[in-house]
Design a protein around this motif. Sequence first.
Motif, PDB file in Angstrom:
ATOM      1  N   VAL A  37       9.336   5.981   2.013  1.00 51.30           N
ATOM      2  CA  VAL A  37       9.487   6.879   0.855  1.00 51.30           C
ATOM      3  C   VAL A  37       8.327   7.874   0.779  1.00 51.30           C
ATOM      4  O   VAL A  37       8.128   8.537  -0.233  1.00 51.30           O
ATOM      5  N   GLU A  38       7.551   7.957   1.881  1.00 48.45           N
ATOM      6  CA  GLU A  38       6.440   8.907   2.011  1.00 48.45           C
ATOM      7  C   GLU A  38       5.397   8.738   0.911  1.00 48.45           C
ATOM      8  O   GLU A  38       4.838   9.719   0.409  1.00 48.45           O
ATOM      9  N   ASP A  39       5.143   7.489   0.538  1.00 49.42           N
ATOM     10  CA  ASP A  39       4.106   7.186  -0.445  1.00 49.42           C
ATOM     11  C   ASP A  39       2.834   6.836   0.317  1.00 49.42           C
ATOM     12  O   ASP A  39       2.560   5.670   0.611  1.00 49.42           O
ATOM     13  N   LEU A  40       2.028   7.855   0.641  1.00 48.20           N
ATOM     14  CA  LEU A  40       0.860   7.646   1.478  1.00 48.20           C
ATOM     15  C   LEU A  40      -0.233   6.856   0.761  1.00 48.20           C
ATOM     16  O   LEU A  40      -1.037   6.173   1.402  1.00 48.20           O
ATOM     17  N   VAL A  41      -0.278   6.944  -0.564  1.00 49.14           N
ATOM     18  CA  VAL A  41      -1.248   6.154  -1.311  1.00 49.14           C
ATOM     19  C   VAL A  41      -0.942   4.666  -1.143  1.00 49.14           C
ATOM     20  O   VAL A  41      -1.822   3.847  -0.865  1.00 49.14           O
ATOM     21  N   ALA A  42       0.341   4.300  -1.301  1.00 46.46           N
ATOM     22  CA  ALA A  42       0.745   2.905  -1.141  1.00 46.46           C
ATOM     23  C   ALA A  42       0.543   2.435   0.301  1.00 46.46           C
ATOM     24  O   ALA A  42       0.184   1.282   0.544  1.00 46.46           O
ATOM     25  N   VAL A  43       0.756   3.338   1.260  1.00 45.43           N
ATOM     26  CA  VAL A  43       0.489   3.002   2.665  1.00 45.43           C
ATOM     27  C   VAL A  43      -0.980   2.631   2.837  1.00 45.43           C
ATOM     28  O   VAL A  43      -1.324   1.631   3.474  1.00 45.43           O
ATOM     29  N   GLY A  44      -1.850   3.435   2.234  1.00 43.19           N
ATOM     30  CA  GLY A  44      -3.279   3.174   2.345  1.00 43.19           C
ATOM     31  C   GLY A  44      -3.696   1.871   1.695  1.00 43.19           C
ATOM     32  O   GLY A  44      -4.536   1.138   2.228  1.00 43.19           O
ATOM     33  N   VAL A  45      -3.106   1.561   0.542  1.00 42.87           N
ATOM     34  CA  VAL A  45      -3.424   0.312  -0.159  1.00 42.87           C
ATOM     35  C   VAL A  45      -3.020  -0.891   0.687  1.00 42.87           C
ATOM     36  O   VAL A  45      -3.792  -1.845   0.856  1.00 42.87           O
ATOM     37  N   PRO A  85      -6.662  10.692   2.529  1.00 38.82           N
ATOM     38  CA  PRO A  85      -5.629  11.717   2.330  1.00 38.82           C
ATOM     39  C   PRO A  85      -5.844  12.971   3.169  1.00 38.82           C
ATOM     40  O   PRO A  85      -4.893  13.696   3.469  1.00 38.82           O
ATOM     41  N   LEU A  86      -7.103  13.222   3.564  1.00 37.47           N
ATOM     42  CA  LEU A  86      -7.409  14.419   4.340  1.00 37.47           C
ATOM     43  C   LEU A  86      -6.816  14.358   5.743  1.00 37.47           C
ATOM     44  O   LEU A  86      -6.388  15.381   6.298  1.00 37.47           O
ATOM     45  N   TYR A  87      -6.785  13.139   6.328  1.00 38.55           N
ATOM     46  CA  TYR A  87      -6.290  13.029   7.702  1.00 38.55           C
ATOM     47  C   TYR A  87      -4.996  12.223   7.811  1.00 38.55           C
ATOM     48  O   TYR A  87      -4.521  11.953   8.917  1.00 38.55           O
ATOM     49  N   ALA A  88      -4.391  11.887   6.674  1.00 36.33           N
ATOM     50  CA  ALA A  88      -3.172  11.061   6.700  1.00 36.33           C
ATOM     51  C   ALA A  88      -2.053  11.719   7.507  1.00 36.33           C
ATOM     52  O   ALA A  88      -1.278  11.031   8.185  1.00 36.33           O
ATOM     53  N   HIS A  89      -1.977  13.048   7.445  1.00 36.69           N
ATOM     54  CA  HIS A  89      -0.896  13.745   8.151  1.00 36.69           C
ATOM     55  C   HIS A  89      -1.063  13.671   9.675  1.00 36.69           C
ATOM     56  O   HIS A  89      -0.110  13.934  10.422  1.00 36.69           O
ATOM     57  N   LEU A  90      -2.250  13.314  10.132  1.00 38.73           N
ATOM     58  CA  LEU A  90      -2.491  13.210  11.569  1.00 38.73           C
ATOM     59  C   LEU A  90      -2.198  11.815  12.111  1.00 38.73           C
ATOM     60  O   LEU A  90      -2.176  11.615  13.328  1.00 38.73           O
ATOM     61  N   MET A  91      -1.989  10.867  11.217  1.00 39.84           N
ATOM     62  CA  MET A  91      -1.771   9.488  11.646  1.00 39.84           C
ATOM     63  C   MET A  91      -0.409   9.314  12.307  1.00 39.84           C
ATOM     64  O   MET A  91       0.605   9.804  11.810  1.00 39.84           O
ATOM     65  N   ASP A  92      -0.409   8.628  13.419  1.00 44.98           N
ATOM     66  CA  ASP A  92       0.832   8.242  14.087  1.00 44.98           C
ATOM     67  C   ASP A  92       1.185   6.840  13.591  1.00 44.98           C
ATOM     68  O   ASP A  92       0.656   5.844  14.085  1.00 44.98           O
ATOM     69  N   LEU A  93       2.065   6.772  12.580  1.00 51.23           N
ATOM     70  CA  LEU A  93       2.347   5.487  11.949  1.00 51.23           C
ATOM     71  C   LEU A  93       3.003   4.501  12.914  1.00 51.23           C
ATOM     72  O   LEU A  93       2.839   3.289  12.771  1.00 51.23           O
ATOM     73  N   THR A  94       3.727   5.022  13.902  1.00 47.55           N
ATOM     74  CA  THR A  94       4.322   4.130  14.901  1.00 47.55           C
ATOM     75  C   THR A  94       3.221   3.423  15.702  1.00 47.55           C
ATOM     76  O   THR A  94       3.264   2.209  15.930  1.00 47.55           O
ATOM     77  N   LYS A  95       2.198   4.202  16.096  1.00 51.35           N
ATOM     78  CA  LYS A  95       1.076   3.619  16.827  1.00 51.35           C
ATOM     79  C   LYS A  95       0.293   2.663  15.932  1.00 51.35           C
ATOM     80  O   LYS A  95      -0.118   1.586  16.367  1.00 51.35           O
ATOM     81  N   VAL A  96       0.098   3.058  14.661  1.00 46.65           N
ATOM     82  CA  VAL A  96      -0.603   2.196  13.709  1.00 46.65           C
ATOM     83  C   VAL A  96       0.107   0.853  13.587  1.00 46.65           C
ATOM     84  O   VAL A  96      -0.523  -0.213  13.631  1.00 46.65           O
ATOM     85  N   ASN A  97       1.435   0.901  13.421  1.00 50.42           N
ATOM     86  CA  ASN A  97       2.204  -0.334  13.272  1.00 50.42           C
ATOM     87  C   ASN A  97       2.116  -1.209  14.518  1.00 50.42           C
ATOM     88  O   ASN A  97       1.987  -2.439  14.423  1.00 50.42           O
ATOM     89  N   ALA A 138       4.922  -5.072   6.389  1.00 49.09           N
ATOM     90  CA  ALA A 138       6.232  -4.734   5.839  1.00 49.09           C
ATOM     91  C   ALA A 138       6.089  -3.808   4.632  1.00 49.09           C
ATOM     92  O   ALA A 138       6.895  -2.874   4.451  1.00 49.09           O
ATOM     93  N   GLU A 139       5.048  -4.042   3.824  1.00 57.13           N
ATOM     94  CA  GLU A 139       4.805  -3.176   2.666  1.00 57.13           C
ATOM     95  C   GLU A 139       4.449  -1.765   3.120  1.00 57.13           C
ATOM     96  O   GLU A 139       4.885  -0.776   2.504  1.00 57.13           O
ATOM     97  N   MET A 140       3.692  -1.631   4.190  1.00 58.07           N
ATOM     98  CA  MET A 140       3.385  -0.317   4.742  1.00 58.07           C
ATOM     99  C   MET A 140       4.650   0.396   5.195  1.00 58.07           C
ATOM    100  O   MET A 140       4.816   1.606   4.958  1.00 58.07           O
ATOM    101  N   ASP A 174      -9.428   5.276  -8.111  1.00 55.53           N
ATOM    102  CA  ASP A 174      -8.888   6.634  -8.124  1.00 55.53           C
ATOM    103  C   ASP A 174      -9.575   7.529  -7.109  1.00 55.53           C
ATOM    104  O   ASP A 174      -8.974   8.480  -6.601  1.00 55.53           O
ATOM    105  N   ILE A 175     -10.828   7.234  -6.786  1.00 57.01           N
ATOM    106  CA  ILE A 175     -11.512   7.982  -5.727  1.00 57.01           C
ATOM    107  C   ILE A 175     -10.922   7.602  -4.373  1.00 57.01           C
ATOM    108  O   ILE A 175     -10.599   8.461  -3.549  1.00 57.01           O
ATOM    109  N   SER A 176     -10.773   6.306  -4.126  1.00 58.59           N
ATOM    110  CA  SER A 176     -10.291   5.846  -2.817  1.00 58.59           C
ATOM    111  C   SER A 176      -8.837   6.222  -2.572  1.00 58.59           C
ATOM    112  O   SER A 176      -8.415   6.366  -1.424  1.00 58.59           O
TER     113      SER A 176
END
Length: 244
Positions: free
Chosen positions: A144-152, A186-198, A136-138, A42-44
């Motif tokens: 669906v904008e589930d950033l917690v699941a993206v992180g997992v 969660p503090l910097y998730a909005h700054l992530m470029d998911l296209t670049k990450v992928n 694919a899970e990411m 729950d912390i992570s």
Amino acid sequence: MSPRTTQRPQRVRAAEPGTGQPSDFVRPKTAHQAVAEAVRRDISSGRFPPGSWIVQENLVEMYGVSRIPIREALKTLEAEEHVTYVPHSGYRVAQLSLEELQEVFRLRAILEEVLIRDGMPQVTDEIVEQMREQMAEMDRAAAVEDLVAVGVANRRFHFLSFEASRMARTKRIVTQLYDTADAYRPLYAHLMDLTKVNTEHVLLTDAMANRDVERAVALNQQHRAHAIDNLTEALTQEQAESTS
């Protein structure tokens, strides 16, 4: 949901009576171990953000256990530096400075390189396929904008890059470092470029598939550098807002 229904038990090889032959024996986690794992999760995930108070009565209700395992779990988490104890006030989630977090990422860089190099000769096609599944899970979670699941899924992806390493102690240290840093995701998730990450994930997976250890290490370092840049920007902005 009670953590006792969600945690994986430890499997120990015990001897069959009278035979000396090992047999599978499942040793269940104690209540305080299960609670400690649940609080780490729950912390992570950002449910308990850095600096927030841990109210023991709330944990009793959330996890369905008594106060005794809650107290024992918090002492364990304090020893691991996930939480800190404030006299006469209680426990709160540890809050790190930017310099401390940058140190965490530097340590991860060093240890993950060691693990990737150690594990590469044992990498299997199954591991590579599991990395693609986590990508694919990411994508599904991001849709669906589930950033917690993206992180997992992101964490599982990176752990697969050194899954084949035999260095169990180093893996445990890296796990603790991830737990520390993930609380700030969660503090910097909005700054992530998911296209670049992928794109970077695809390149890293291709390097793993080709058993190209030098390229895998280089891509992993580059990928982490972007995360550090995002974290630095987010924390710098937060500090500026708090002092303005």
